[in-house]
Every structure is written in C-alpha cells, then in structure tokens.
Design a protein around this motif. Sequence first.
Motif, PDB file in Angstrom:
ATOM      1  N   GLN A 216       0.805  -1.226   0.000  1.00 54.44           N
ATOM      2  CA  GLN A 216       0.000   0.000   0.000  1.00 54.44           C
ATOM      3  C   GLN A 216       0.843   1.284   0.000  1.00 54.44           C
ATOM      4  O   GLN A 216       0.323   2.364   0.222  1.00 54.44           O
ATOM      5  CB  GLN A 216      -0.977   0.021   1.190  1.00 54.44           C
ATOM      6  CG  GLN A 216      -1.954  -1.151   1.183  1.00 54.44           C
ATOM      7  CD  GLN A 216      -2.823  -1.199   2.416  1.00 54.44           C
ATOM      8  OE1 GLN A 216      -2.400  -1.649   3.475  1.00 54.44           O
ATOM      9  NE2 GLN A 216      -4.051  -0.722   2.280  1.00 54.44           N
ATOM     10  N   TYR A 217       2.124   1.140  -0.313  1.00 54.16           N
ATOM     11  CA  TYR A 217       3.008   2.301  -0.364  1.00 54.16           C
ATOM     12  C   TYR A 217       3.408   2.635  -1.800  1.00 54.16           C
ATOM     13  O   TYR A 217       3.618   1.747  -2.629  1.00 54.16           O
ATOM     14  CB  TYR A 217       4.284   2.054   0.444  1.00 54.16           C
ATOM     15  CG  TYR A 217       4.164   2.376   1.916  1.00 54.16           C
ATOM     16  CD1 TYR A 217       4.303   3.684   2.388  1.00 54.16           C
ATOM     17  CD2 TYR A 217       3.914   1.363   2.842  1.00 54.16           C
ATOM     18  CE1 TYR A 217       4.197   3.974   3.746  1.00 54.16           C
ATOM     19  CE2 TYR A 217       3.809   1.639   4.211  1.00 54.16           C
ATOM     20  CZ  TYR A 217       3.948   2.956   4.645  1.00 54.16           C
ATOM     21  OH  TYR A 217       3.840   3.240   5.987  1.00 54.16           O
ATOM     22  N   THR A 218       3.535   3.944  -2.040  1.00 52.41           N
ATOM     23  CA  THR A 218       4.233   4.471  -3.203  1.00 52.41           C
ATOM     24  C   THR A 218       5.587   4.965  -2.721  1.00 52.41           C
ATOM     25  O   THR A 218       5.655   5.755  -1.770  1.00 52.41           O
ATOM     26  CB  THR A 218       3.462   5.642  -3.833  1.00 52.41           C
ATOM     27  OG1 THR A 218       2.169   5.185  -4.240  1.00 52.41           O
ATOM     28  CG2 THR A 218       4.205   6.217  -5.026  1.00 52.41           C
ATOM     29  N   TYR A 219       6.647   4.496  -3.348  1.00 51.24           N
ATOM     30  CA  TYR A 219       7.999   4.895  -2.950  1.00 51.24           C
ATOM     31  C   TYR A 219       8.622   5.750  -4.048  1.00 51.24           C
ATOM     32  O   TYR A 219       8.555   5.412  -5.232  1.00 51.24           O
ATOM     33  CB  TYR A 219       8.884   3.665  -2.725  1.00 51.24           C
ATOM     34  CG  TYR A 219       8.429   2.758  -1.603  1.00 51.24           C
ATOM     35  CD1 TYR A 219       8.775   3.025  -0.286  1.00 51.24           C
ATOM     36  CD2 TYR A 219       7.657   1.623  -1.867  1.00 51.24           C
ATOM     37  CE1 TYR A 219       8.366   2.189   0.750  1.00 51.24           C
ATOM     38  CE2 TYR A 219       7.242   0.782  -0.845  1.00 51.24           C
ATOM     39  CZ  TYR A 219       7.597   1.074   0.464  1.00 51.24           C
ATOM     40  OH  TYR A 219       7.195   0.247   1.485  1.00 51.24           O
ATOM     41  N   ILE A 220       9.229   6.872  -3.648  1.00 48.32           N
ATOM     42  CA  ILE A 220      10.001   7.705  -4.561  1.00 48.32           C
ATOM     43  C   ILE A 220      11.475   7.479  -4.256  1.00 48.32           C
ATOM     44  O   ILE A 220      11.914   7.627  -3.114  1.00 48.32           O
ATOM     45  CB  ILE A 220       9.665   9.205  -4.394  1.00 48.32           C
ATOM     46  CG1 ILE A 220       8.143   9.427  -4.460  1.00 48.32           C
ATOM     47  CG2 ILE A 220      10.387  10.025  -5.448  1.00 48.32           C
ATOM     48  CD1 ILE A 220       7.500   9.030  -5.773  1.00 48.32           C
ATOM     49  N   TYR A 221      12.239   7.103  -5.269  1.00 53.23           N
ATOM     50  CA  TYR A 221      13.663   6.803  -5.097  1.00 53.23           C
ATOM     51  C   TYR A 221      14.525   7.838  -5.799  1.00 53.23           C
ATOM     52  O   TYR A 221      14.155   8.371  -6.852  1.00 53.23           O
ATOM     53  CB  TYR A 221      14.002   5.432  -5.689  1.00 53.23           C
ATOM     54  CG  TYR A 221      13.331   4.262  -5.026  1.00 53.23           C
ATOM     55  CD1 TYR A 221      13.956   3.567  -3.993  1.00 53.23           C
ATOM     56  CD2 TYR A 221      12.069   3.833  -5.446  1.00 53.23           C
ATOM     57  CE1 TYR A 221      13.346   2.475  -3.392  1.00 53.23           C
ATOM     58  CE2 TYR A 221      11.452   2.744  -4.853  1.00 53.23           C
ATOM     59  CZ  TYR A 221      12.097   2.063  -3.831  1.00 53.23           C
ATOM     60  OH  TYR A 221      11.482   0.984  -3.237  1.00 53.23           O
ATOM     61  N   ASP A 222      15.681   8.104  -5.218  1.00 55.39           N
ATOM     62  CA  ASP A 222      16.716   8.914  -5.846  1.00 55.39           C
ATOM     63  C   ASP A 222      17.948   8.018  -5.980  1.00 55.39           C
ATOM     64  O   ASP A 222      18.506   7.562  -4.980  1.00 55.39           O
ATOM     65  CB  ASP A 222      17.044  10.146  -4.994  1.00 55.39           C
ATOM     66  CG  ASP A 222      17.963  11.128  -5.696  1.00 55.39           C
ATOM     67  OD1 ASP A 222      18.865  10.677  -6.439  1.00 55.39           O
ATOM     68  OD2 ASP A 222      17.787  12.338  -5.496  1.00 55.39           O
ATOM     69  N   THR A 223      18.343   7.731  -7.224  1.00 56.70           N
ATOM     70  CA  THR A 223      19.446   6.789  -7.447  1.00 56.70           C
ATOM     71  C   THR A 223      20.768   7.303  -6.882  1.00 56.70           C
ATOM     72  O   THR A 223      21.670   6.512  -6.590  1.00 56.70           O
ATOM     73  CB  THR A 223      19.623   6.498  -8.944  1.00 56.70           C
ATOM     74  OG1 THR A 223      19.827   7.736  -9.654  1.00 56.70           O
ATOM     75  CG2 THR A 223      18.383   5.809  -9.519  1.00 56.70           C
ATOM     76  N   ARG A 224      20.893   8.621  -6.712  1.00 65.14           N
ATOM     77  CA  ARG A 224      22.135   9.172  -6.152  1.00 65.14           C
ATOM     78  C   ARG A 224      22.270   8.807  -4.679  1.00 65.14           C
ATOM     79  O   ARG A 224      23.382   8.572  -4.192  1.00 65.14           O
ATOM     80  CB  ARG A 224      22.167  10.688  -6.329  1.00 65.14           C
ATOM     81  CG  ARG A 224      22.246  11.135  -7.782  1.00 65.14           C
ATOM     82  CD  ARG A 224      21.888  12.596  -7.939  1.00 65.14           C
ATOM     83  NE  ARG A 224      20.500  12.873  -7.552  1.00 65.14           N
ATOM     84  CZ  ARG A 224      19.893  14.031  -7.749  1.00 65.14           C
ATOM     85  NH1 ARG A 224      20.558  15.032  -8.336  1.00 65.14           N
ATOM     86  NH2 ARG A 224      18.639  14.206  -7.380  1.00 65.14           N
ATOM     87  N   ALA A 225      21.155   8.742  -3.985  1.00 66.07           N
ATOM     88  CA  ALA A 225      21.182   8.382  -2.565  1.00 66.07           C
ATOM     89  C   ALA A 225      21.051   6.876  -2.360  1.00 66.07           C
ATOM     90  O   ALA A 225      21.291   6.368  -1.265  1.00 66.07           O
ATOM     91  CB  ALA A 225      20.063   9.092  -1.820  1.00 66.07           C
TER      92      ALA A 225
END
Length: 393
Positions: A216-225
Amino acid sequence: MSDTEYNGEQKELSIKEEYQLWRKNCRYMYEFVSETALTWPSLTIQWLPNHTTESGIIKTKLLLGTHTSGNDQNYLKVAETELAGSGEQKANSRIKVVQKYTNNQEICRARYMPQDPNVAGTINGSGEVDLYRLDSDTINSYSHFSPHSENGYGLSWNLINKGLLLTAADDKLVCVSDTNKDNELVFKNGDSGDIVNDAKWHHFNGNLFASVSEDQYTYIYDTRAKSVASKYYSKASSGINSLTFSPFSQNLLAIGNSNSSINLLDLRKLDSKGTSGLLHTLMGHTEGITCMEFSPHNDGILATGGSDRRLILWDLFKIGEEQQQEDAEDGCPELFMIHAGHTAGVTDLSWCPFKEWTIGSVAEDNIVHLWEVSKGLLVNEDTTDNISNSLLE
C-alpha cells in the motif's frame, strides 16, 4: 442448474449485452474503432514511434506479447497497422503480426528504448529481462539477464539517461540495470514490504523513479542516494497496482489502487512518513486499476484501465466543476469518457505518440482495440490551462 452456474450465465449474458450496446453507440464516440483477435492474450501493448505516411495513410507498428500459460512458445510480437491521416482515405486499422521473437515465459511488459526505438526490453513471468533488436531478423534476444527471481511487471527505460532500465517484480525488489555496461546492476532496493507491481522513471529528472506495491506504499527513489527519498501510504487501497508520472507537470504522479480508486499525488508534499501529498481521488472504476498513462499530447488527460473491463479517460482540469443533477448521475465532472468495448479485464494501454486522442488497449479476452476519440466529444474540451496553475496550487 446451481445458483453459481446461474449467476455465471447471467454475468456472461450481461457482458454480451453490454458489448452489443457499446457497438451500437460506437459511431457517436469514436472516429474509428478496430478490433483484432489474438491467438493468445497479450499482457502488454505499446505503439512504436516510427511511422510513414503514404497517400494520406499512416503506416505504423505496435509491440505485443503472448501469455500462453505454458501451452505454446511465448513471443514478443511486432504488429503492423494503418491509421487515417488528414485526408478522406480509409485505413485498414486491423493489425497484422509481422515479426516474432522468442521468450522463455509469458511477457508481462514490453517497452522500446526512447533513445533507440529499434531496441525493445521485456520482463517475463520469471523476472527475466530480454533485449531485442527490432531491426534484426534474429528471433532470439541479443541480451538476457535476471535481476529478479519472480514474476515482474515493472519495466521502464530512463527518458534522460540512455540505456538505464528500471525493473520491479514479485520478489519485492526494484532494480536499475545499465544496458550500456553488460547489464550491470547499478541500483537495487528491497525496502518494499510486499510485491512491487509497477515502477517508472520521472519524465524530468533522470535520477528519480517511483514504485508501487502490495504493501500500500508508493515509494520515490533517488538513485544518487540509493534509497527511498519519500513515500505515500494509500491506507484504503488494498494494494497499489500501477503508476504514471505526468509528462507536463514535474510534480504530478497518479497511482491506481486495487480498491478501484486513483490517487493524484504532489511530489513536493510527500515525506518520509507517507502521510501527506494527496491532491485528489478519482472514482469511476468498479474493480482494481491495472494500467494507466497520461496523454503525451494534452496536459491533464489521463487514461486508466481496470479489471472491470473499462478504460476511462479523465480530464483533470474539470475537477471541482459544478454539475447539473442529471450529469452528476453519470459520474464526477472529471470523468470524460468510458471505453466499454472489452469483454474482460484490461491488461495494458498505450497512447499513440504521433496521433492525438488515439489509444491501443489489450485485455484478457485476447482482443486488441485501436481507437480514436470522436472529434465531436472534443468540441468542449479545453486543456490549454497550465496544470501548475490549477491542480497543484
């Protein structure tokens, strides 16, 4: 006859009656509708961008797959079709398969590389990824690798950085592979608590992507981190199946839930707790959302497909408009059009990249639909406002 058999027969009759009613009204809703039956259902569809125009007829191609349930060889397919251009000529919009490329399992998603449309990537029922050259006569993939160990539906090419392929699967992983460097795994994350159903790159930032999960989660990822940058918890969703970023507004994300609702999110308001960022909820489907895509041509136009056999077009600029009582009975003001021609759950959809208001859709009924919205329905459509001045402020 048992009650179960009776109810099943009644449902089939209802579906048939609905389809016949839809066919009767097609002339009012579409410029054209094409239906082509496949031998096996396709879980994926995408228009290829390359096309030619001869005597007013547009010749183009689409990517399709097969889901044979182990009863036959599976293939990535390339199909040809025709669309009418600006003239009066009639096009033969039925599709014809002209190329087939082998795959080990059912193809869950197939997408071409934006920077080189002759390269197509697929992810299959075992989480295997294959890369194909569409300009080659070789029927096998030129590259095969397995970033996942289970069935996968998430597949997205980076729009800015050529060759970076994002994948997601039932093994709870999201991965980024660099196809320029022997498919080197450059990002891997297992923070999701359950099956990852979809993942897509951001349109404006080559370092950002999102995934949605059964948890039930939407995850936003930053490939740099190399980690989750923010998230959103869709409490009543029963799991999230699909997502799409707006190609016009860099802060707008739509997610499709198992409970049939669609959430619009503002990326600027998401945080580490997942409790903020919701802009609006779209209600119109009656079963889980399976696929979604913003129009590449018209700001604020969103297409969604569901297990309810429906494909709905939404006009986000009409959110909050006042309605007459009789109009309200047909749905919310932002519900622009319902495509009701499929007789089983919709599995994928694709906007034509070079012809406005034209869509391809596939369903579990083995049928491919190609269709264009009637120009008569578009007379009162005004999508010229900027979405950042309305929805996101």
